[in-house]
Design a protein around this motif. Structure first.
Motif: not given
Lengths: 906, 65
Positions: A68, A160, A163, A188-190, A192, B48
């Motif tokens: 990430n 990401d 959702s 992923t950016r965020t 999980p 975001a």
């Protein structure tokens, strides 16, 4: 932003993507996008960094790996490069906004597994419902992966974008139960919402985070060299400090510097600046592009994916091809997806969209409109609809849907009624935003379809009437719209129990089909399936069982694909209902179970239709005097939908419920239930007949045989069950002759199953006993009991009354069955174990794993002990147990073991 | 609810248009975005959006009405 793709070459298997094959299309009926399953290409200036690749090698030893970092941190290229050099198949999936629907996500993930040759994915089945995915599908997948020798490597990029929390939950479930059979890599950016702390504590998580992805000074210097820029060590360090080693920042600064007259000096000045990096650098790079290129980049920012032709359509130009190829070569903004499809780097597309709004205000809607128009001729429908909706052009959007003959997907796709949250993948959701004044007959058809999914038939018919008027004025054009209109009329007629209207509208559909290109019809097998199902349902309502069977069997036998799963399930359960009404409980049970199994395989969420299947099973359970089971099934059938929308299911509910109440001795309640009206355009002979049958039986139970006989006087002509009921009432009223006359007129054996013939034989036996012919009475009763035993029909024997015991009590040949049942039990009392075993019914063979569980069950092991013994989780054992119970048709472990012994499975 | 979001670096006017619902002010190497936030969903959406624009969020806090 909405996504846009694709020409045939960008989707899987052009030509072979026949609609009949569930494997080639996702649950929305669209071909799988190959670009989402391909490992992305690296830019020419990609710098392989061994320290990261080395760390990533640890992914092979841990079930979960998470890479990430923010946008443009270089996550995807790192994993893609590693995966390509692995010399092992890797299942790659790039997540997408349409994956908010779990069914779509899992369909894609299974397709990714299949694409890299993982056979286990085949065993899991195919999700049919875009909205939800059945838990057993995931359990099957996990169990199959668990058995693998070598783990399958699964990469989900852009995770990401997923959702929906339930997808992560489901992924966690599969990950846990697949054990060493799967290595999952999430890019992923965020973070999980998986229990990462637990994985960390167990040491089963490989993590590559933003700090590790950041470029070191040496790496930055090497990267800039790839761009033809030589930087002094200090300058490189300063640049890394300014960009914090951010890959996209370095790449952009290299590009901007390349294009300036004095690169070194340019970088120095940049270091000193204070602007936000991406914003500033992008503006810098953008402004150095030719005007045509800038314009093109801004315009394509409304698209997720594009090819030169689509870009041309948006920009009103002819030269997008060379411009895009040039940008890709220069490693600026665009990435190549293969098959001459491109996408903007996600980071740049957001910023470019902001620039678009400033520089070309008000153009966004127009660009969406152009994209929709282009896609309509050569792209997939959902993208067309999404862009049409984004442009707010509802007349166009409705017309695109109808002209593609996709109106049926309102009914076979996700159902608005059971949706827990709005989904982008949902046609109903998309069109819920439709402006109320959107004109054109197609918009009316869309409104009618939405009204039908809400079971608001009046509103639907109003819209259909107006639509037909407008379409008639436009003859002979708009064939697709006229066909869709007729199809919706069939559906409305089915929901209102109007067989005449259904036949007429179906005739119109068949006539119009001749004018539609066959390949378009082939793409929409759900149209024919829906037509036959609802036509069959209307015929069934009218009591024309043979005609109904012809239509319903056509629908049930259609392609096994996901797009027809809903109508297939509805047809199977209607066929089962007819078997039940004709007195074939065994056939009815098999049919209803087949419907439910099929629904489960395609993850149809209740109460999409399984309601009727459960009703049939409940009615069969009453005939077998399994009253608690019947109650459970009834509750299940009515849990989500207390009042079935169509008259067939509504009448089925009335009959099953009243019979159960009667069997429990609740006579008054049964009479009240039987009186509840089922609204329909025309009366249904069997619904009336079977309701009268219950009323008559209730009067008999209350000791009023004359009333009982009167109730069925007219219904006796319905034949079968009603005639036997009338005969029974006549006999009870003392008219033995009238009773025997009624029985003599019984129709041929084929149309009357054991539930009818057993009752008829018992009435004949009783009549013979009254006439003093004990020998004949005993012979008839013995035959009836033997037949009843074969079908496990207890209720007719219990209904027969005390004379049967007197008759058989005198006969030493009578088996335990007669004795036991002849002793009247309190209504609803639990059955005593032992005694007569009902004829077993096996619908499906047990799998090897289910056998294992069953054997341990027979050893009286607890669920936990079985789990430990088999090295699987408790949940897995429970999943196996559930399917063992279902396949054996039991509810408890004791019963399961007994049934298995009877069947020789143990 | 009112929030202010402090991001690293000076944002251009164009990029600020990506936050049409918020005001912004540039100061000492940072940009402060501020304004009403409808609910939690909006709040997470803003975060975001910052991430997708490559912005580095330094601080995010609720301010009195």
């Amino acid at each position: 932003m909405v996504s846009a793709v694709s020409e045939p070459s960008a989707v899987s298997g052009p030509g072979s993507a026949g609609p009949g094959k569930a494997r080639d299309v996702d649950p929305l009926g669209d071909p799988f996008l190959r670009t989402r399953l391909a490992v992305p290409a690296r830019p020419t200036t990609f710098l392989r960094r061994d320290r990261l690749a080395g760390h990533l090698d640890q992914a092979l030893g841990t079930p979960l790996t998470m890479v990430n970092g923010g946008a443009g941190a270089g996550k995807t290229v790192l994993v893609a490069d590693w995966a390509d050099r692995l010399e092992r198949p890797v299942a790659w999936l790039t997540a997408d906004a349409s994956d908010q629907a779990p069914g779509v996500f899992w369909a894609y993930l299974l397709q990714a597994l299949r694409a890299c040759g993982v056979r286990e994915a085949e065993q899991a089945g195919h999700p049919a419902d875009p909205v939800s995915v059945d838990h057993t599908l995931l359990a099957r997948l996990a169990a199959a992966l668990n058995a693998r020798e070598e783990p399958v490597i699964v990469v989900v990029d852009d995770y990401d974008r997923v959702s929906a929390p339930e997808i992560t939950e489901q992924l966690g479930f599969v990950l846990q139960h697949a054990g060493p059979g799967m290595c999952l890599i999430l890019v992923t950016r965020t973070e999980p919402l998986l229990p990462l702390h637990r994985y960390r504590a167990e040491g089963t998580l490989t993590e590559i985070r933003e700090a590790e992805l950041a470029f070191t000074c040496e790496e930055a210097a090497t990267l800039l060299e790839l761009h033809g820029l030589r930087l002094a060590r200090d300058a490189a360090r300063a640049l890394v400090e300014r960009t914090r080693g951010w890959a996209a920042g370095l790449r952009l600064s290299a590009l901007a510097a390349q294009q300036s007259s004095d690169p070194e000096n340019y970088l120095k000045e940049f270091e000193a600046g204070q602007s936000t990096i991406a914003d500033f650098l992008l503006a810098e790079v953008l402004k150095r592009q030719p005007a045509a290129t800038q314009d093109l980049l801004l315009r394509v920012s409304v698209l997720d994916r594009f090819c030169p032709d689509l870009a041309n359509a948006l920009a009103g130009r002819q030269d997008a091809g060379p411009i895009l190829a040039g940008l890709h070569r220069a490693n600026a903004f665009v990435e190549h997806l293969g098959h001459s499809w491109y996408r903007l780097h996600p980071l740049f597309s957001e910023i470019l969209a902001a620039h678009l709004r400033v520089r070309l205000p008000g153009l966004e809607a127009e660009l969406h409109r152009r994209a929709a128009a282009w896609l309509r001729s050569c792209g997939p429908l959902p993208e067309t609809l999404a862009h049409g909706a984004a442009a707010g052009d509802w007349e166009f959007t409705a017309r695109a849907l109808v002209d593609d003959l996709a109106i049926g997907q309102f009914f076979t796709g996700p159902r608005t009624g059971v949706r827990t949250q709005p989904r982008s993948a949902d046609l109903g959701e998309l069109f819920s935003r439709m402006a109320p004044d959107a004109g054109g007959p197609e918009a009316r058809l869309v409104r009618a379809a939405r009204a039908l999914t809400d079971h608001d038939v009046d509103r639907a018919r109003t819209q259909l009437r107006h639509a037909r008027q407008e379409l008639d004025a436009d003859r002979p054009r708009r064939v697709a719209a006229r066909l869709s209109c007729a199809l919706l009329e069939v559906l409305a007629a089915g929901l209102t129990g109007a067989p005449g209207r259904a036949e007429h509208a179906a005739q119109t559909v068949w006539e119009l089909q001749q004018e539609i290109p066959p390949e378009l019809l082939d793409r929409h097998p759900e149209l024919a399936a829906l037509l036959q199902t609802h036509l069959g349902s209307a015929r069934l309502w009218a009591g024309r069982f043979d005609d109904a069977r012809a239509a319903l069997r056509t629908a049930a036998a259609g392609s096994g694909g996901a797009s027809t799963a809903v109508p297939r399930e509805e047809s199977l359960s209607r066929l089962a209902l007819m078997d039940y009404l004709d007195g074939w409980p065994g056939r009815a049970e098999r049919g209803a179970l087949a419907a439910l199994t099929d629904a489960e395989r395609f993850s149809l969420s209740e109460p999409a239709g399984p309601a009727l299947g459960h009703l049939v099973l409940a009615a069969v359970a009453v005939d077998r005097d399994e009253l608690d089971e019947a109650q459970t099934l009834l509750d299940r059938a009515t849990a989500a939908q207390p009042e079935p929308p169509d008259p067939v299911a509504a009448a089925g509910l009335v009959i099953a419920r009243a019979r159960l109440q009667l069997a429990r001795g609740q006579v008054k309640a049964a009479l009240r239930t039987a009186e509840s009206a089922v609204p329909a355009a025309v009366a249904s002979p069997w619904a009336e007949g079977h309701t009268a049958l219950v009323v008559s039986a209730a009067h008999l139970a209350e000791g009023a045989p004359e009333t009982a006989a009167k109730v069925l006087r007219d219904a006796a002509e319905q034949g079968g069950a009603c005639a036997v009921g009338a005969a029974r009432a006549q006999l009870a009223a003392g008219n033995a002759e009238a009773a025997l006359d009624l029985l003599a007129d019984l129709p041929a054996a084929e149309s009357s199953g054991p539930a009818v013939t057993v009752r008829a034989a018992l009435v004949r036996a009783q009549a013979a006993a009254r006439a003093g012919d004990e020998a004949t009475a005993r012979r008839l009763a013995a035959q009836a009991l033997a037949d009843a035993r074969r079908e496990r029909l207890r209720r007719p024997v219990l209904e027969a009354g005390p004379w049967l015991r007197r008759l058989l009590g005198a006969d030493p040949l009578a088996g335990p069955y007669g004795h036991r049942n002849a002793a009247p039990r309190a209504p609803g009392a639990a059955r005593t174990p032992g005694g007569e075993q009902p004829a077993p019914l096996v619908v499906e063979e047990l799998s090897g794993r289910e056998q294992d569980v069953l054997q341990r069950l027979a050893l009286m092991l607890s669920t936990e002990e079985i789990a430990a013994d088999l090295f699987v989780s408790v949940n897995t054992v429970k999943t196996h147990l559930k399917s063992v119970y279902r396949k054996l048709g039991v509810n408890r472990r004791g019963e399961a073991v007994r049934r298995a012994r009877d069947l020789g499975l143990l | 609810m009112r929030y202010e979001i402090r991001v690293d670096g000076h944002m251009s006017e164009t990029l600020a248009k990506a936050f049409p619902e918020l005001d912004h002010v540039v100061m000492s190497g940072q940009t402060v975005l501020f304004g009403p936030v409808v609910d939690d969903a909006h709040l997470y959406g803003l975060l975001a959006r910052c991430q997708s624009l490559g912005l580095r969020v330094l601080e995010m806090r609720r301010v009195p009405e």
